[in-house]
Design a protein around this motif. Structure first.
Motif, PDB file in Angstrom:
ATOM      1  N   GLY A  10     -40.884 -14.882 -24.011  1.00 52.44           N
ATOM      2  CA  GLY A  10     -40.510 -15.542 -22.754  1.00 52.44           C
ATOM      3  C   GLY A  10     -41.188 -16.903 -22.694  1.00 52.44           C
ATOM      4  O   GLY A  10     -41.149 -17.670 -23.655  1.00 52.44           O
ATOM      5  N   ARG A  11     -41.867 -17.161 -21.591  1.00 51.74           N
ATOM      6  CA  ARG A  11     -42.518 -18.467 -21.433  1.00 51.74           C
ATOM      7  C   ARG A  11     -43.937 -18.492 -22.000  1.00 51.74           C
ATOM      8  O   ARG A  11     -44.642 -19.484 -21.882  1.00 51.74           O
ATOM      9  N   ILE A  12     -44.374 -17.371 -22.596  1.00 49.21           N
ATOM     10  CA  ILE A  12     -45.744 -17.318 -23.132  1.00 49.21           C
ATOM     11  C   ILE A  12     -45.738 -17.800 -24.575  1.00 49.21           C
ATOM     12  O   ILE A  12     -45.035 -17.227 -25.407  1.00 49.21           O
ATOM     13  N   ALA A  46     -53.981 -12.838 -32.382  1.00 47.87           N
ATOM     14  CA  ALA A  46     -54.119 -12.027 -31.166  1.00 47.87           C
ATOM     15  C   ALA A  46     -52.831 -12.064 -30.344  1.00 47.87           C
ATOM     16  O   ALA A  46     -52.374 -11.030 -29.839  1.00 47.87           O
ATOM     17  N   MET A  47     -52.225 -13.258 -30.225  1.00 49.60           N
ATOM     18  CA  MET A  47     -51.018 -13.357 -29.403  1.00 49.60           C
ATOM     19  C   MET A  47     -49.817 -12.737 -30.127  1.00 49.60           C
ATOM     20  O   MET A  47     -48.993 -12.068 -29.505  1.00 49.60           O
ATOM     21  N   ARG A  48     -49.739 -12.905 -31.449  1.00 48.43           N
ATOM     22  CA  ARG A  48     -48.596 -12.312 -32.167  1.00 48.43           C
ATOM     23  C   ARG A  48     -48.694 -10.788 -32.195  1.00 48.43           C
ATOM     24  O   ARG A  48     -47.678 -10.085 -32.202  1.00 48.43           O
ATOM     25  N   GLY A  63     -58.781 -10.653 -18.555  1.00 50.26           N
ATOM     26  CA  GLY A  63     -58.960 -11.941 -19.227  1.00 50.26           C
ATOM     27  C   GLY A  63     -59.665 -12.915 -18.311  1.00 50.26           C
ATOM     28  O   GLY A  63     -59.582 -12.786 -17.085  1.00 50.26           O
ATOM     29  N   GLU A  64     -60.324 -13.879 -18.923  1.00 50.24           N
ATOM     30  CA  GLU A  64     -61.030 -14.891 -18.141  1.00 50.24           C
ATOM     31  C   GLU A  64     -60.023 -15.681 -17.309  1.00 50.24           C
ATOM     32  O   GLU A  64     -58.819 -15.644 -17.595  1.00 50.24           O
ATOM     33  N   THR A  65     -60.563 -16.440 -16.389  1.00 50.27           N
ATOM     34  CA  THR A  65     -59.685 -17.262 -15.552  1.00 50.27           C
ATOM     35  C   THR A  65     -58.868 -18.232 -16.416  1.00 50.27           C
ATOM     36  O   THR A  65     -59.370 -18.763 -17.406  1.00 50.27           O
ATOM     37  N   LEU A  73     -50.969  -7.106  -8.570  1.00 58.21           N
ATOM     38  CA  LEU A  73     -52.244  -7.139  -7.852  1.00 58.21           C
ATOM     39  C   LEU A  73     -53.204  -8.012  -8.646  1.00 58.21           C
ATOM     40  O   LEU A  73     -53.792  -7.570  -9.630  1.00 58.21           O
ATOM     41  N   ASP A  74     -53.317  -9.271  -8.232  1.00 54.11           N
ATOM     42  CA  ASP A  74     -54.148 -10.224  -8.974  1.00 54.11           C
ATOM     43  C   ASP A  74     -55.593 -10.105  -8.493  1.00 54.11           C
ATOM     44  O   ASP A  74     -55.836  -9.793  -7.330  1.00 54.11           O
ATOM     45  N   GLU A  75     -56.533 -10.375  -9.386  1.00 52.05           N
ATOM     46  CA  GLU A  75     -57.975 -10.301  -9.086  1.00 52.05           C
ATOM     47  C   GLU A  75     -58.323  -8.955  -8.441  1.00 52.05           C
ATOM     48  O   GLU A  75     -58.988  -8.886  -7.414  1.00 52.05           O
ATOM     49  N   LEU A  76     -57.866  -7.895  -9.067  1.00 56.98           N
ATOM     50  CA  LEU A  76     -58.064  -6.559  -8.506  1.00 56.98           C
ATOM     51  C   LEU A  76     -59.539  -6.191  -8.352  1.00 56.98           C
ATOM     52  O   LEU A  76     -59.911  -5.409  -7.471  1.00 56.98           O
ATOM     53  N   ASN A  97     -59.852 -22.279 -19.909  1.00 56.02           N
ATOM     54  CA  ASN A  97     -58.753 -21.763 -20.728  1.00 56.02           C
ATOM     55  C   ASN A  97     -57.461 -22.566 -20.593  1.00 56.02           C
ATOM     56  O   ASN A  97     -57.520 -23.775 -20.462  1.00 56.02           O
ATOM     57  N   VAL A  98     -56.292 -21.877 -20.630  1.00 62.00           N
ATOM     58  CA  VAL A  98     -55.026 -22.611 -20.718  1.00 62.00           C
ATOM     59  C   VAL A  98     -54.832 -23.503 -19.481  1.00 62.00           C
ATOM     60  O   VAL A  98     -54.297 -24.600 -19.571  1.00 62.00           O
ATOM     61  N   ARG A  99     -55.323 -23.029 -18.317  1.00 65.78           N
ATOM     62  CA  ARG A  99     -55.148 -23.848 -17.119  1.00 65.78           C
ATOM     63  C   ARG A  99     -55.883 -25.178 -17.274  1.00 65.78           C
ATOM     64  O   ARG A  99     -55.369 -26.240 -16.925  1.00 65.78           O
ATOM     65  N   GLU A 100     -57.090 -25.127 -17.818  1.00 69.34           N
ATOM     66  CA  GLU A 100     -57.879 -26.344 -17.993  1.00 69.34           C
ATOM     67  C   GLU A 100     -57.213 -27.255 -19.033  1.00 69.34           C
ATOM     68  O   GLU A 100     -57.140 -28.474 -18.856  1.00 69.34           O
TER      69      GLU A 100
END
Ligand SMILES: Nc1ncnc2c1ncn2[C@@H]1O[C@H](COP(=O)(O)OP(=O)(O)OP(=O)(O)O)[C@@H](O)[C@H]1O
Length: 455
Positions: free
Chosen positions: A133-135, A141-143, A163-165, A233-236, A348-351
């Motif tokens: 998809g969009r990932i 690790a990802m494959r 996973g980390e933020t 449910l994010d940040e559970l 991470n990816v956001r940064e």
């Protein structure tokens, strides 16, 4: 002299073109109440503790419920303490984490365990595709994850993403939903960290008119609103302790009741939860219920931080570059990709995404490097504050508003980075010292891809 089978060289993790081989190992209790018990690994992770559900369950009272975990990594067999009460020892030394050699002696509670790699291996497939998809991702690790995702997406099982933020937990949850049979149904997100504890029950389960003074009309909760779809449910890990049994009951009985009503509403949702904490550590700390952890831990996915999968950085930079580039060359300059690949990216990816966006905004290359990577070694670093002498550059941006926004964003980032650094990376301390609301600060940290610890 011929080699005996056990003397065969063992490797922890080997990547081949379409598969990876995970080394097997044995953990044997050599002293303590469970002496003689042993366990051979059947995947990339083996957990030890007194709670049922661990791979190696011990009865030793000095061992924590979730004591430690051994993970097979490309660098070797890594043992990690899970915040246990009495710690994990390797050859007598207390460790947070350590790589184990053949015959290593582990101490947990009053027990001693012997670690031995075995000559056989578990083979797992790797996806050929470098996206799902969009990932995006081309790392092993990802494959490995992409190879498992089609099966995970089409099942209706509960998924726990750790996973980390900024590692892409939210994106992954959404993509799993989009690839599932529930794709036509709603995808409802509840961020447990941003809803005040007093409102979370109403958000999850809904309420009837008059159930409390401000309930002027009845309202459906997330579980009801997501009928036919998925609740994320994010940040559970932030879910208040008193809400946890209510969530557990809802998941087990597959019904919810709105606040103020006794009528059961049947659940028709898939649940995906995410957390940036290791919930096993929270269970040890007493801030997360063990029964809820097991209820959610049906399919567990760990998204590794970007620094553990640097091969993903070039395709991600190229992707974001193409997304943000306003015109001209859609390919990022090679020096930028090379420099970005060396960074650790705590956000991470956001940064990384924010850094690419900033780099594109600043059309001047030197500024790119300074703004995204800090000043080059040996130069006098300019403050991360607004570049007050760069008015021409600002004017070239085309609008007063855009220039002001950029200046404020730079100032904000510099301020927050310094504040967090001065507070030892602790979010609560940073919020207190700047008289800021914790949630607001958390949001700013997120926006700028800066990480901080919660406690
Ligand atoms: N593998 C990836 N491929 C493409 N984009 C990604 C990938 N991983 C993350 N992103 C993008 O990076 C940003 C951050 O991802 P996301 O919000 O899903 O992270 P998160 O782990 O949920 O963060 P947090 O824990 O702070 O909520 C989003 O814009 C997302 O689309």
């Amino acid at each position: 002299m011929s080699k005996e089978p056990h003397a065969k060289e063992t490797v922890a993790l080997v990547v081949r073109p379409r598969e990876c081989a995970i080394g097997r190992f044995r953990l044997q209790v050599t002293a303590g109440p469970d002496r003689g018990v042993e366990r051979v690994s059947d995947g990339a992770e083996l957990s030890v503790g007194t709670a049922a559900g661990n791979h190696l369950v011990l009865t030793d009272g000095a061992v924590s419920r979730h004591h430690c975990v051994i993970t097979v990594t490309d660098r070797g067999f890594l043992v990690r303490d899970l915040g246990s009460r009495n710690g994990t020892r390797v050859s007598g030394f207390r460790v947070e984490g350590a790589y184990l050699g053949a015959g290593a002696v582990l101490g947990v509670g009053k027990s001693t365990l012997r670690f031995d790699p075995l000559p056989d291996e578990i083979v797992e497939p790797l996806a050929d595709e470098e996206r799902y998809g969009r990932i995006l991702g081309q790392s092993m690790a990802m494959r490995r994850l992409f190879a498992a995702l089609p099966r995970i997406s089409t099942s209706d099982s509960t998924v726990l993403i750790e996973g980390e933020t900024g590692t892409g937990k939210g994106l992954l949850a959404e993509v799993i939903h989009q690839k599932s049979a529930r794709a036509q149904g709603p995808f409802v997100v509840i961020d447990c960290s941003s809803i005040p504890p007093t409102l979370i029950e109403a958000e999850l389960f809904g309420y009837m008119r008059g159930a409390f003074t401000t309930a002027l009309q009845s309202r459906a909760g997330a579980f009801e609103a997501a009928a036919g779809g998925t609740v994320f449910l994010d940040e559970l890990g932030e879910l208040p302790l008193d809400m946890q049994p209510k969530l557990l009951r809802a998941l087990e009985e597959r019904v919810v009741r709105r606040i103020g009503s006794l009528d059961p509403i049947k659940l028709d949702v898939r649940v995906i939860a995410a957390t940036n904490r290791d919930l096993r550590q929270e269970v040890n700390r007493g801030t997360f219920r063990s029964d809820l952890y097991y209820r959610l831990n049906i399919v567990r996915i760990r998204l590794p931080p970007l620094r553990e999968r640097r091969e993903d950085i070039p395709p991600l930079v190229a992707h974001f570059y193409e997304q943000f580039a306003r015109s001209g060359d859609p390919l990022p300059p090679a020096e930028l990709v090379a420099a970005f690949t060396k960074q650790d990216w705590p956000g991470n990816v956001r940064e990384l995404r924010a850094a690419v966006e900033r780099a594109i905004l600043m059309e001047d290359q030197e500024l790119w490097f300074e703004a995204t990577l800090g000043a080059p070694p040996g130069s006098t670093p300019k403050a991360a504050a607004p570049a007050t002498t760069d008015y021409e550059d600002d004017i070239a941006l085309g609008s007063f508003r855009a220039a002001k926004e950029r200046a404020v964003a730079r100032w904000e980032r510099g301020y927050i980075e310094t504040l967090v650094r001065q507070s030892g990376g602790n979010l609560s301390r940073a919020a207190r010292s700047a008289h800021m609301d914790r949630n607001h600060l958390r949001e700013l940290l997120r926006r700028h891809g800066i990480s901080a610890t919660e406690e």
